[in-house]
Design an enzyme around this catalytic site. Structure first.
Site, PDB file in Angstrom:
ATOM      1  N   ARG A  88       1.155  -1.374  -0.256  1.00 37.31           N
ATOM      2  CA  ARG A  88      -0.212   0.282  -0.207  1.00 37.31           C
ATOM      3  C   ARG A  88       1.090   1.205  -0.094  1.00 37.31           C
ATOM      4  O   ARG A  88       0.434   2.090   0.031  1.00 37.31           O
ATOM      5  CB  ARG A  88      -1.109   0.481   1.111  1.00 37.31           C
ATOM      6  CG  ARG A  88      -1.675  -1.492   1.373  1.00 37.31           C
ATOM      7  CD  ARG A  88      -2.874  -1.147   2.843  1.00 37.31           C
ATOM      8  NE  ARG A  88      -4.003  -2.421   2.514  1.00 37.31           N
ATOM      9  CZ  ARG A  88      -3.962  -2.770   2.811  1.00 37.31           C
ATOM     10  NH1 ARG A  88      -2.028  -3.508   3.282  1.00 37.31           N
ATOM     11  NH2 ARG A  88      -4.324  -4.655   3.321  1.00 37.31           N
ATOM     12  N   ASP A 148     -11.055  -4.396   8.110  1.00 36.41           N
ATOM     13  CA  ASP A 148      -9.651  -5.121   8.519  1.00 36.41           C
ATOM     14  C   ASP A 148      -9.596  -6.374   9.689  1.00 36.41           C
ATOM     15  O   ASP A 148      -9.890  -7.964   9.687  1.00 36.41           O
ATOM     16  CB  ASP A 148      -8.580  -4.800   9.255  1.00 36.41           C
ATOM     17  CG  ASP A 148      -7.616  -4.210   8.097  1.00 36.41           C
ATOM     18  OD1 ASP A 148      -7.427  -4.629   6.630  1.00 36.41           O
ATOM     19  OD2 ASP A 148      -6.550  -3.166   8.218  1.00 36.41           O
ATOM     20  N   HIS A 175      -3.006   0.438   8.942  1.00 36.47           N
ATOM     21  CA  HIS A 175      -3.939  -0.630   8.384  1.00 36.47           C
ATOM     22  C   HIS A 175      -2.637  -1.056   7.024  1.00 36.47           C
ATOM     23  O   HIS A 175      -2.326  -0.323   5.626  1.00 36.47           O
ATOM     24  CB  HIS A 175      -4.376   0.203   7.320  1.00 36.47           C
ATOM     25  CG  HIS A 175      -5.010  -0.082   6.086  1.00 36.47           C
ATOM     26  ND1 HIS A 175      -5.865  -1.260   6.243  1.00 36.47           N
ATOM     27  CD2 HIS A 175      -5.570  -0.304   4.301  1.00 36.47           C
ATOM     28  CE1 HIS A 175      -6.912  -2.069   4.823  1.00 36.47           C
ATOM     29  NE2 HIS A 175      -6.186  -1.096   4.080  1.00 36.47           N
TER      30      HIS A 175
END
Ligand code: NAI
Length: 308
Positions: A88, A148, A175
């Site tokens: 990410r 999540d 995250h």
């Protein structure tokens, strides 16, 4: 209740669809930079209204932010998504510029809005929106932990061979694959700790499968997931719009909570009409505290690359 969703791609459109199906918003405005794309998605979704039985009006626009004026809640999903093998964090350079300019345009037309940040790397993008806009901290929320946690519950139910509705659990922390902290110690099946049913090794496997939940899907789909992300965003939007006072783990600006400050990271919060109405501080074990601190260090390191 007017909701704007910027980015009419996979996650933005899915989120708009779930919001519409739940039928609590009067209007959803989809914004995209690709000519005609948001208009097309909005029209397609509107043509499901009579089939799915909702009255929410969905409109699309190619970058005309005047159509978003007076939005109560704005969701930012614009930017690029990861491809197989990417982290990410690799999306940072491109997405930071997009998120910064999009948040400025949103606030120009909806100065009282609550912003939900979805674009990755989400914790850093949420921090960027705080720094770039100076909105009160309860009005900026990052979505990651809700997704999540849903993935955690899915993996727990699979391991327990139990219905998902019997399972509860939460993921806090950043995250990212390495930064997530699935709280297996506090996870339950009908109020009974899951450690009563699962061995330490099996629980560790659940934890690892949860952490790579997004990467697993990216490998299978060739692109990042959208159904669960869209549903998770719509849950947050509904909690705020309907003043539900629900607890979700969200990326929030911390000022001393959990011994952390000057970053956004996933912690349990109460969501209601004012956005983040309370940051809930749960008692963590020493191991969980260590995991959260190293997750926070990684987020802070990412944040260093930002310019405001
Ligand atoms: P996508 O590529 O399907 O959609 C992104 C859309 O943003 C595209 O339609 C694009 O034209 C639009 N866009 C780009 N720049 C824009 C701008 N300046 N203004 C308006 N629209 C613009 O990507 P997808 O799968 O929807 O993912 C969106 C973002 O959400 C990615 O950064 C992804 O990593 C992130 N994501 C975050 C999750 C989370 O839990 N926080 C979960 C899933 C995805």
């Amino acid at each position: 209740m007017k909701v704007t969703v910027v980015g009419a791609g996979a996650v933005g459109a899915s989120c708009a669809e779930y919001i519409a199906i739940k039928d609590f918003a009067s209007e959803v405005v989809l914004v995209d930079i690709k000519e005609g794309f948001a208009e097309g998605k909005a029209m397609d979704l509107m043509q499901t209204a009579s089939l799915n039985g909702f009255d929410t009006k969905i409109v699309g626009t190619t970058g005309d932010y005047s159509k978003t004026a007076g939005s109560d809640i704005c969701v930012i999903t614009s930017g690029i998504a990861r491809k197989p093998g990417m982290s990410r964090d690799e999306l940072m350079g491109i997405n930071a510029g997009i998120v910064k300019s999009v948040s400025a345009s949103l606030i120009e037309h909806s100065p009282n809005t609550i912003i939900i940040v979805v674009s990755n790397p989400m914790d850093t993008m949420t921090y960027l929106v705080h720094k770039a806009t100076n909105l009160p901290k309860h009005r900026i929320i990052g979505m990651g932990g809700a997704l999540d946690s849903a993935r955690f519950k899915y993996r727990l139910a699979e391991a327990l061979e139990a219905p998902i509705s019997d399972v509860d659990g939460m993921v806090i922390g950043g995250h990212s694959d390495k930064g997530m902290v699935p709280l297996t110690r506090l996870a339950t099946r009908n109020s009974v700790p899951v450690s009563e049913f699962l061995s330490e090794e099996r629980l560790e496997q659940v934890k690892q499968d949860t952490k790579v939940g997004g990467a697993t899907l990216t490998g299978l789909l060739g692109t990042s997931a959208w159904y669960a992300p869209g549903a998770a965003v719509s849950g947050l939007v509904q909690a705020i719009a309907c003043d539900q006072k629900k607890i979700y783990p969200c990326s929030a600006l911390l000022e001393g909570e959990y011994g952390l400050s000057d970053l956004c990271i996933g912690v349990p919060v109460v969501l209601g009409r004012n956005g983040i109405e309370k940051i809930v501080e749960i008692n963590l074990s020493e191991e969980e505290k260590t995991q959260l601190s190293s997750s926070a260090e990684a987020v802070k390191k990412n944040n260093e690359a930002l310019t405001f």
